[in-house]
Structure formats: C-alpha cells, structure tokens
Scaffold this motif. Structure first.
Motif, short mmCIF file in Angstrom:
data_model
loop_
_atom_site.label_atom_id
_atom_site.label_comp_id
_atom_site.label_asym_id
_atom_site.label_seq_id
_atom_site.Cartn_x
_atom_site.Cartn_y
_atom_site.Cartn_z
N ASP A 55 -13.53 -13.82 -27.70
CA ASP A 55 -14.79 -13.10 -27.50
C ASP A 55 -14.73 -11.70 -28.12
OD1 ASP A 55 -15.63 -15.28 -26.07
OD2 ASP A 55 -15.62 -14.27 -24.12
N LEU A 56 -13.56 -11.08 -28.09
CA LEU A 56 -13.41 -9.73 -28.64
C LEU A 56 -13.79 -9.70 -30.12
CD1 LEU A 56 -10.04 -8.84 -26.88
CD2 LEU A 56 -12.35 -8.12 -26.19
N PHE A 57 -13.37 -10.73 -30.85
CA PHE A 57 -13.72 -10.83 -32.27
C PHE A 57 -15.24 -10.97 -32.45
CE2 PHE A 57 -14.83 -13.68 -35.80
CZ PHE A 57 -14.44 -12.88 -36.87
N TRP A 58 -15.87 -11.82 -31.65
CA TRP A 58 -17.30 -12.08 -31.81
C TRP A 58 -18.13 -10.88 -31.40
CZ3 TRP A 58 -18.57 -15.40 -35.19
CH2 TRP A 58 -17.67 -16.42 -35.49
N TYR A 59 -17.63 -10.07 -30.47
CA TYR A 59 -18.32 -8.81 -30.16
C TYR A 59 -18.29 -7.89 -31.38
CZ TYR A 59 -17.86 -10.27 -25.26
OH TYR A 59 -17.91 -10.95 -24.07
N ALA A 60 -17.17 -7.86 -32.07
CA ALA A 60 -17.08 -7.04 -33.29
C ALA A 60 -18.03 -7.57 -34.36
CB ALA A 60 -15.64 -7.02 -33.80
N VAL A 61 -18.15 -8.87 -34.47
CA VAL A 61 -19.09 -9.47 -35.43
C VAL A 61 -20.52 -9.04 -35.11
CG1 VAL A 61 -20.11 -11.66 -36.22
CG2 VAL A 61 -17.62 -11.42 -36.02
N GLY A 62 -20.89 -9.10 -33.84
CA GLY A 62 -22.24 -8.68 -33.43
C GLY A 62 -22.49 -7.22 -33.73
N ALA A 63 -21.51 -6.37 -33.43
CA ALA A 63 -21.64 -4.93 -33.70
C ALA A 63 -21.77 -4.68 -35.20
CB ALA A 63 -20.47 -4.17 -33.12
N ALA A 64 -20.97 -5.39 -36.00
CA ALA A 64 -21.03 -5.21 -37.45
C ALA A 64 -22.37 -5.68 -38.01
CB ALA A 64 -19.88 -5.96 -38.11
N ALA A 65 -22.87 -6.79 -37.51
CA ALA A 65 -24.17 -7.30 -37.97
C ALA A 65 -25.29 -6.32 -37.62
CB ALA A 65 -24.45 -8.67 -37.37
N ALA A 66 -25.26 -5.80 -36.40
CA ALA A 66 -26.28 -4.83 -35.99
C ALA A 66 -26.17 -3.55 -36.81
CB ALA A 66 -26.15 -4.53 -34.50
N TRP A 67 -24.95 -3.09 -37.04
CA TRP A 67 -24.73 -1.90 -37.87
C TRP A 67 -25.29 -2.12 -39.27
CZ3 TRP A 67 -21.70 -1.88 -42.32
CH2 TRP A 67 -21.56 -0.64 -42.94
N ALA A 68 -25.00 -3.27 -39.88
CA ALA A 68 -25.48 -3.56 -41.23
C ALA A 68 -27.01 -3.60 -41.27
CB ALA A 68 -24.90 -4.88 -41.73
N ALA A 69 -27.63 -4.27 -40.31
CA ALA A 69 -29.09 -4.35 -40.27
C ALA A 69 -29.72 -2.97 -40.07
CB ALA A 69 -29.53 -5.30 -39.16
N HIS A 70 -29.14 -2.19 -39.18
CA HIS A 70 -29.65 -0.84 -38.91
C HIS A 70 -29.51 0.05 -40.15
CE1 HIS A 70 -29.47 2.83 -35.93
NE2 HIS A 70 -30.44 2.95 -36.81
N THR A 71 -28.37 -0.04 -40.81
CA THR A 71 -28.14 0.75 -42.02
C THR A 71 -29.13 0.37 -43.11
OG1 THR A 71 -25.81 1.01 -41.47
CG2 THR A 71 -26.43 1.37 -43.78
N LEU A 72 -29.33 -0.93 -43.32
CA LEU A 72 -30.28 -1.38 -44.35
C LEU A 72 -31.70 -0.94 -43.99
CD1 LEU A 72 -28.95 -4.97 -45.10
CD2 LEU A 72 -28.89 -2.98 -46.62
N TRP A 73 -32.09 -1.08 -42.73
CA TRP A 73 -33.42 -0.66 -42.29
C TRP A 73 -33.61 0.84 -42.54
CZ3 TRP A 73 -37.77 -2.93 -40.25
CH2 TRP A 73 -38.71 -2.05 -39.69
N SER A 74 -32.61 1.64 -42.20
CA SER A 74 -32.69 3.09 -42.37
C SER A 74 -32.82 3.47 -43.84
CB SER A 74 -31.46 3.76 -41.76
OG SER A 74 -31.41 3.56 -40.38
N ARG A 75 -32.09 2.78 -44.70
CA ARG A 75 -32.16 3.08 -46.13
C ARG A 75 -33.50 2.69 -46.72
NH1 ARG A 75 -26.06 1.32 -47.92
NH2 ARG A 75 -25.05 3.12 -46.97
N ARG A 76 -34.05 1.57 -46.28
CA ARG A 76 -35.36 1.14 -46.77
C ARG A 76 -36.46 2.06 -46.29
NH1 ARG A 76 -36.56 -5.12 -46.99
NH2 ARG A 76 -38.37 -4.15 -47.94
N ALA A 77 -36.31 2.58 -45.07
CA ALA A 77 -37.32 3.47 -44.51
C ALA A 77 -37.32 4.84 -45.18
CB ALA A 77 -37.12 3.63 -43.00
N ALA A 78 -36.16 5.21 -45.72
CA ALA A 78 -36.04 6.53 -46.35
C ALA A 78 -36.50 6.54 -47.76
CB ALA A 78 -34.58 6.97 -46.38
#
Length: 115
Positions: free
Chosen positions: A92-115
C-alpha cells in the motif's frame, strides 16, 4: 488554484474509487483504491490551502497516507476502520506514492496550462 474545480476533482475521485470497487475485484480495485485515497487527501490539502505548491501537497498526502497505514500496526478503533483500514499491507505504501505522484503531475500540468 480555485476551490470549485478542486472540489469537483475531490467528488470525481470518490466516484472513481467507488466505481473501481464496483467494477473490479482483487488487486486492481485494492491498489487503485489506495492510490485514489491519496489523491483525495491531496485534493483536501489543496482545498484547505489553494496556493500550496504541488510537491508540498504531494508530500503531505503521501505522508498522511503512510501515517495512517503505519497506524494499522496498532489497534484502529472499530468506528474508524471503514475510513482508515485495519490491516497493515506494505505494498500500500507504494500505491500511496503513486497516487501522490499522479496528483502532483496533474496539478503541475493544470497550473502550467492556467499560467
């Protein structure tokens, strides 16, 4: 980041988690659920602090998920088990990291597109 889109993502994350559990059995639903659990924590962090940096939100979400997982090594009160789980599972520890990384990537892409 505006709160309304983040709240919508939080709702969609819950719907996705419930959908995965309804459509799949076994490890697919379990580990997708773990990743989505961390994505939900990520969105809650962003709802509380809309200007949080994506890497900080990811670290907080993964950290909270890991703390909850390690707490399962002790006794979780019965009333909290549906939300927090009851059995420690190292993968589960690995999959939590996967979820955090996916959310980070989506948030980063959204922020860059909005800017």
């Amino acid at each position: 980041m505006p709160r309304l889109p983040v709240a919508c993502v939080a709702v969609l994350t819950v719907v996705a988690g419930l959908g995965v559990r309804a459509l799949f059995d076994g490890p697919v639903s379990k580990y997708a659920g773990d990743a989505l659990y961390t994505v939900l924590i990520y969105t809650l962090v962003v709802l509380i602090r809309p200007r949080v940096r994506p890497w900080v939100a990811a670290a907080l979400a993964a950290g909270a998920s890991w703390v909850i997982e390690f707490a399962q090594l002790g006794e979780i009160p019965a009333v909290l088990r549906p939300l927090l789980g009851s059995t420690f599972n190292p993968p589960d520890l690995f999959w939590y990291a996967v979820g955090a990384a996916a959310a980070w990537a989506a948030h980063t892409l959204w922020s860059r597109r909005a800017a």
